[in-house]
Scaffold this motif. Structure first.
Motif, mmCIF file in Angstrom:
data_model
loop_
_atom_site.group_PDB
_atom_site.id
_atom_site.type_symbol
_atom_site.label_atom_id
_atom_site.label_comp_id
_atom_site.label_asym_id
_atom_site.label_seq_id
_atom_site.Cartn_x
_atom_site.Cartn_y
_atom_site.Cartn_z
ATOM 1 N N TYR A 55 0.837 -1.201 0.000
ATOM 2 C CA TYR A 55 0.000 0.000 0.000
ATOM 3 C C TYR A 55 0.879 1.260 0.000
ATOM 4 O O TYR A 55 0.639 2.196 -0.754
ATOM 5 C CB TYR A 55 -0.921 -0.014 1.225
ATOM 6 C CG TYR A 55 -1.770 1.222 1.359
ATOM 7 C CD1 TYR A 55 -2.998 1.310 0.723
ATOM 8 C CD2 TYR A 55 -1.341 2.308 2.114
ATOM 9 C CE1 TYR A 55 -3.789 2.452 0.841
ATOM 10 C CE2 TYR A 55 -2.121 3.448 2.236
ATOM 11 C CZ TYR A 55 -3.337 3.512 1.600
ATOM 12 O OH TYR A 55 -4.097 4.644 1.704
ATOM 13 N N ILE A 56 1.893 1.278 0.846
ATOM 14 C CA ILE A 56 2.782 2.447 0.926
ATOM 15 C C ILE A 56 3.536 2.631 -0.375
ATOM 16 O O ILE A 56 3.593 3.733 -0.927
ATOM 17 C CB ILE A 56 3.741 2.324 2.130
ATOM 18 C CG1 ILE A 56 2.948 2.441 3.437
ATOM 19 C CG2 ILE A 56 4.840 3.388 2.059
ATOM 20 C CD1 ILE A 56 3.720 2.051 4.685
ATOM 21 N N VAL A 57 4.119 1.553 -0.906
ATOM 22 C CA VAL A 57 4.857 1.647 -2.169
ATOM 23 C C VAL A 57 3.945 2.167 -3.273
ATOM 24 O O VAL A 57 4.307 3.066 -4.023
ATOM 25 C CB VAL A 57 5.474 0.279 -2.547
ATOM 26 C CG1 VAL A 57 5.993 0.288 -3.976
ATOM 27 C CG2 VAL A 57 6.596 -0.079 -1.571
ATOM 28 N N SER A 58 2.742 1.641 -3.355
ATOM 29 C CA SER A 58 1.795 2.054 -4.377
ATOM 30 C C SER A 58 1.434 3.529 -4.244
ATOM 31 O O SER A 58 1.334 4.252 -5.241
ATOM 32 C CB SER A 58 0.526 1.190 -4.270
ATOM 33 O OG SER A 58 -0.463 1.677 -5.124
ATOM 34 N N ASN A 59 1.239 3.984 -3.027
ATOM 35 C CA ASN A 59 0.846 5.376 -2.816
ATOM 36 C C ASN A 59 2.015 6.348 -2.870
ATOM 37 O O ASN A 59 1.810 7.543 -3.003
ATOM 38 C CB ASN A 59 0.070 5.499 -1.507
ATOM 39 C CG ASN A 59 -1.342 4.992 -1.676
ATOM 40 O OD1 ASN A 59 -2.191 5.693 -2.204
ATOM 41 N ND2 ASN A 59 -1.582 3.754 -1.285
ATOM 42 N N MET A 60 3.224 5.851 -2.788
ATOM 43 C CA MET A 60 4.391 6.707 -3.002
ATOM 44 C C MET A 60 4.479 7.058 -4.480
ATOM 45 O O MET A 60 4.867 8.151 -4.841
ATOM 46 C CB MET A 60 5.690 5.993 -2.570
ATOM 47 C CG MET A 60 5.859 5.935 -1.088
ATOM 48 S SD MET A 60 7.255 4.912 -0.507
ATOM 49 C CE MET A 60 8.530 5.185 -1.693
ATOM 50 N N ARG A 61 4.085 6.125 -5.324
ATOM 51 C CA ARG A 61 4.154 6.312 -6.781
ATOM 52 C C ARG A 61 2.991 7.138 -7.299
ATOM 53 O O ARG A 61 3.151 7.942 -8.190
ATOM 54 C CB ARG A 61 4.170 4.953 -7.475
ATOM 55 C CG ARG A 61 5.431 4.182 -7.181
ATOM 56 C CD ARG A 61 5.455 2.886 -7.934
ATOM 57 N NE ARG A 61 6.668 2.154 -7.559
ATOM 58 C CZ ARG A 61 6.716 0.866 -7.373
ATOM 59 N NH1 ARG A 61 5.638 0.126 -7.565
ATOM 60 N NH2 ARG A 61 7.837 0.273 -7.027
#
Length: 112
Positions: free
Chosen positions: A102-108
């Motif tokens: 979730y964090i990786v996806s929302n960083m992008r």
């Protein structure tokens, strides 16, 4: 003047530390998040002492850390964490085993 790497936040996420009895689980969660998702490891900090959440959110904001991850008794029981995006001002309950993704996806692609 400075390379982009100097301007980045020191960490992608801060794991909140607000329950003395759950410090071990807090550290385990940080290790889980550091393993990352999709081949992307995450830089993760743990707040250095048990303290009020508001103070921890302010610490993360002051350091430019975009996400704060909270796991309290209710989240722990449900296998979830709450991820707060400081930039978007939103928070979402996420399955604990999908929090890094979730964090990786929302960083992008920031939501807001």
């Amino acid at each position: 003047m400075f390379p982009a790497s100097v301007e980045r936040a020191p960490a992608a996420a801060l794991v909140a530390n607000f329950d003395r009895a759950a410090v071990g689980d807090t550290l385990t969660l940080a290790a889980e998040l550091r393993r990352g998702a999709g081949g992307t490891a995450l830089a993760v900090e743990v707040y250095p002492e048990v303290d009020k959440l508001g103070k921890q959110f302010k610490y993360a904001a002051d350091r430019g850390i975009p996400f704060v991850v909270v796991v309290g008794a209710d989240e722990r029981q449900q296998g979830q964490v709450t991820v707060k995006s400081l930039g978007a001002g939103t928070q979402e309950a996420v399955a604990r085993d999908r929090a890094a993704e979730y964090i990786v996806s929302n960083m992008r692609t920031p939501r807001g």
